[in-house]
Design an enzyme around this catalytic site. Structure first.
Site, PDB file in Angstrom:
ATOM      1  N   LYS A  17       0.802  -1.220   0.000  1.00  0.00           N
ATOM      2  CA  LYS A  17       0.000   0.000   0.000  1.00  0.00           C
ATOM      3  C   LYS A  17       0.840   1.277   0.000  1.00  0.00           C
ATOM      4  CE  LYS A  17      -4.069  -2.046   2.208  1.00  0.00           C
ATOM      5  NZ  LYS A  17      -5.050  -1.911   3.318  1.00  0.00           N
TER       6      LYS A  17
ATOM      7  N   TYR B 258     -11.235  -9.901  10.120  1.00  0.00           N
ATOM      8  CA  TYR B 258     -12.482 -10.543   9.718  1.00  0.00           C
ATOM      9  C   TYR B 258     -12.427 -12.060   9.825  1.00  0.00           C
ATOM     10  CZ  TYR B 258     -10.302 -11.074   5.036  1.00  0.00           C
ATOM     11  OH  TYR B 258      -9.464 -11.377   3.989  1.00  0.00           O
TER      12      TYR B 258
END
Length: 299
Positions: free
Chosen positions: A63, A232
């Site tokens: 990123k 998650y």
């Protein structure tokens, strides 16, 4: 057209399930794959992108590393210092050769994902906020919280000395970041429980000791605000379980993932993304992963 998610490790990514479901619902005969790409392999992979590509989703550790390779980036991505989406600067024209050179623009949809996930538990404004962790997702969390009205976010990190880039992120966003050391779990729990918005960007298991101290920190009271835990899988995390058990609202990283992917689909296709279709596909993919994990445990 082609699209993909790059990162390392990448085998666990739910992005293919989300994007493929969206393309199918939109009637697009597009492909979306996952590719193992680390920072060393990034320049070569980036050089392979041509007019046949609609976009690329990026996860860790790419990123920040991708930014020097881009022709441009959104103001938000530059302020945060984190890009999770590549899109062509200009859409390929009809009839262009597949190997035509394309300039690429970096965008950050993680900020949108965080804001939308918190909205699912009723939080659309905040004055005080705490972020656990100091990486790229923490920087996006600071930006999201700034958009919700937080002017002095507290970021709890393992090493204050290594987290100084977050101070610069805050300056670019017009907020004052306060760094605090991640020490006694009880003290961290107290800080988390007393704010309007708490965002944990810590890896799975890293905040378990804080979760264990949460009940003592609250003394029978519910948390003041909502929690987003960006993990998650496995879900719920110990922290999310403890938060809910003490009367607080908690939302997980799956919601953030779906919302940021929805924005990616919009950017790559130029069309509204079918959010609920993507959510259902992601839930189905997670159920398969959970079933495989159960089988491994029971054998």
């Amino acid at each position: 057209m082609k699209a993909a998610v790059w990162g390392s490790p990448i085998a666990h990514s739910l992005s293919p399930a989300l994007h493929r479901a969206a393309y199918s619902a939109l009637g697009l005969d597009w492909t979306y794959d996952r590719r193992e790409v680390d920072t060393a392999a990034l320049p070569a992979a980036f050089a392979e992108l041509d007019a046949g590509w609609a976009g690329v989703s990026l996860t860790m550790p790419l990123k920040q590393a991708v930014i020097p390779l881009l022709a441009s980036a959104s103001d938000l991505a530059l302020a945060v210092g984190s890009v999770n989406t590549l899109v062509p600067v200009e859409k390929p024209v009809s009839g262009s050769m597949p190997d035509s050179p394309v300039a690429w623009r970096g965008v950050n949809t993680d900020v949108h994902g965080i804001i939308a996930a918190l909205a699912e538990v009723g939080l659309d404004r905040a004055t005080t906020a705490v972020v656990l962790g100091g990486g790229a997702t923490a920087a996006s969390a600071v930006a999201a919280l700034a958009k919700l009205g937080v002017t002095e976010p507290v970021v709890v990190v393992r090493s204050v000395e290594r987290a100084w880039p977050l101070l610069e992120v805050g300056e670019r966003l017009g907020v004052r970041v306060a760094l605090r050391p991640w020490g006694d779990p009880l003290e961290v729990a107290r800080v988390l429980a007393g704010c309007d918005a708490a965002v944990s960007t810590a890896p799975a298991g890293a905040a378990d000791a804080v979760a264990g101290a949460l009940s003592r920190a609250l003394g029978g009271r519910p948390p003041a605000g909502a929690l987003l835990d960006v993990v998650y899988a496995p879900w719920p995390t110990a922290l999310a379980q403890a938060w809910a058990a003490t009367g607080g609202d908690a939302v997980g990283g799956f919601s953030m993932l779906v919302h940021q992917a929805e924005r990616q689909v919009q950017l790559m296709t130029g069309r509204s993304a079918p959010l609920e279709v993507m959510r259902a596909a992601g839930e189905a993919a997670m159920a398969v992963v959970d079933a495989r994990t159960d089988q491994l445990v029971t054998r």
